[in-house]
Design a protein around this motif. Structure first.
Motif, PDB file in Angstrom:
ATOM      1  N   ALA A   1       0.840  -1.204   0.000  1.00  0.00           N
ATOM      2  CA  ALA A   1       0.000   0.000   0.000  1.00  0.00           C
ATOM      3  C   ALA A   1       0.868   1.244   0.000  1.00  0.00           C
ATOM      4  O   ALA A   1       0.603   2.205  -0.721  1.00  0.00           O
TER       5      ALA A   1
ATOM      6  N   ALA B   1       0.630   3.398  -3.258  1.00  0.00           N
ATOM      7  CA  ALA B   1      -0.013   4.683  -2.999  1.00  0.00           C
ATOM      8  C   ALA B   1       0.967   5.835  -3.153  1.00  0.00           C
ATOM      9  O   ALA B   1       0.629   6.875  -3.725  1.00  0.00           O
TER      10      ALA B   1
ATOM     11  N   PRO C   1      -3.844  -3.580  -1.664  1.00  0.00           N
ATOM     12  CA  PRO C   1      -5.170  -3.612  -1.046  1.00  0.00           C
ATOM     13  C   PRO C   1      -6.283  -3.424  -2.079  1.00  0.00           C
ATOM     14  O   PRO C   1      -6.125  -2.689  -3.061  1.00  0.00           O
TER      15      PRO C   1
ATOM     16  N   LEU D   1      -7.444   0.016  -3.585  1.00  0.00           N
ATOM     17  CA  LEU D   1      -6.489   0.581  -4.539  1.00  0.00           C
ATOM     18  C   LEU D   1      -6.566  -0.154  -5.881  1.00  0.00           C
ATOM     19  O   LEU D   1      -6.474   0.468  -6.939  1.00  0.00           O
TER      20      LEU D   1
ATOM     21  N   GLN E   1      -7.896   7.522  -3.028  1.00  0.00           N
ATOM     22  CA  GLN E   1      -7.673   6.209  -2.409  1.00  0.00           C
ATOM     23  C   GLN E   1      -6.204   6.068  -1.999  1.00  0.00           C
ATOM     24  O   GLN E   1      -5.898   5.590  -0.908  1.00  0.00           O
TER      25      GLN E   1
ATOM     26  N   TRP F   1      -4.866   5.516   1.796  1.00  0.00           N
ATOM     27  CA  TRP F   1      -4.100   4.321   2.149  1.00  0.00           C
ATOM     28  C   TRP F   1      -2.687   4.680   2.589  1.00  0.00           C
ATOM     29  O   TRP F   1      -2.147   4.069   3.500  1.00  0.00           O
TER      30      TRP F   1
ATOM     31  N   THR G   1      -2.911   6.005   6.168  1.00  0.00           N
ATOM     32  CA  THR G   1      -3.251   4.920   7.094  1.00  0.00           C
ATOM     33  C   THR G   1      -2.044   4.005   7.293  1.00  0.00           C
ATOM     34  O   THR G   1      -1.731   3.603   8.435  1.00  0.00           O
TER      35      THR G   1
END
Length: 195
Positions: free
Chosen positions: A76, A80, A130, A133, A182, A186, A189
């Motif tokens: 991620a 990301a 994930p 994504l 998104q 992510w 997080t």
């Protein structure tokens, strides 16, 4: 916390069975009832082995889940982070393209160059990416495929072609913003869970 409870229950169960198996015969003495015979014939070694195997399997599953979560977290962050860096420039480019097409009286001949420019720097999700994504990336792919189909279509009027080009570009723009959102969520997080 939940795991410590299970470990405690397993330890108490195994200890109780072992104690009953080791000293149970002396407890029941000459009793001939069914419960006394059950204590006398208790196969405590087999029961402890079975309970231990169940707990071992449970903890193996926990370890695999934890490892998968770590892989997803790292993926991620990778996906990301790269998506955020590359998508921002593509969003600005698409905005400029929408303005150019809307202000033009001539339909764009070819969107394939624009599609290549958007697609080239994008990271490709893998099996550890994930799901949200992956879905955002898939939505962008569908938008790009639709735009790719557009430049091969025949339109009866220039106005129709311009409207469809703008719609394709807006669809790509929305998909890029969705992917960026998104990815940002992510990324934040994942970074928080690492610290």
């Amino acid at each position: 916390r939940r795991h410590w409870r299970l470990i405690s229950i397993g330890f108490i169960a195994c200890s109780s069975i072992a104690i009953t198996g080791l000293w149970g015969e002396s407890w029941v003495g000459n009793c001939a009832s069914s419960p006394c015979n059950a204590v006398r014939n208790l196969q405590w070694e087999v029961l402890i082995t079975g309970i231990s195997a169940l707990f071992g399997g449970y903890f193996a599953i926990l370890a695999i889940k934890s490892q998968q979560a770590d892989l997803e977290l790292k993926e991620a962050i990778r996906f990301a982070g790269k998506a955020q860096r590359t998508v921002r420039g593509s969003i600005d480019g698409i905005n400029n393209q929408i303005q150019r097409v809307q202000n033009s009286s001539v339909a764009p001949i070819d969107l394939s160059d624009l599609i290549r420019v958007v697609k080239r720097p994008l990271p490709v999700p893998n099996s550890n990416t994930p799901l949200p994504l992956q879905l955002a990336y898939d939505r962008l792919e569908i938008s790009l495929l639709h735009a790719e189909y557009f430049h091969r279509s025949n339109f009866s009027t220039e106005k129709e072609a311009i409207e469809d080009a703008v719609n394709c570009l807006k669809e790509i723009h929305a998909s890029l913003i969705n992917l960026n959102t998104q990815a940002s969520d992510w990324y934040e997080t994942a970074r928080e869970s690492l610290s």
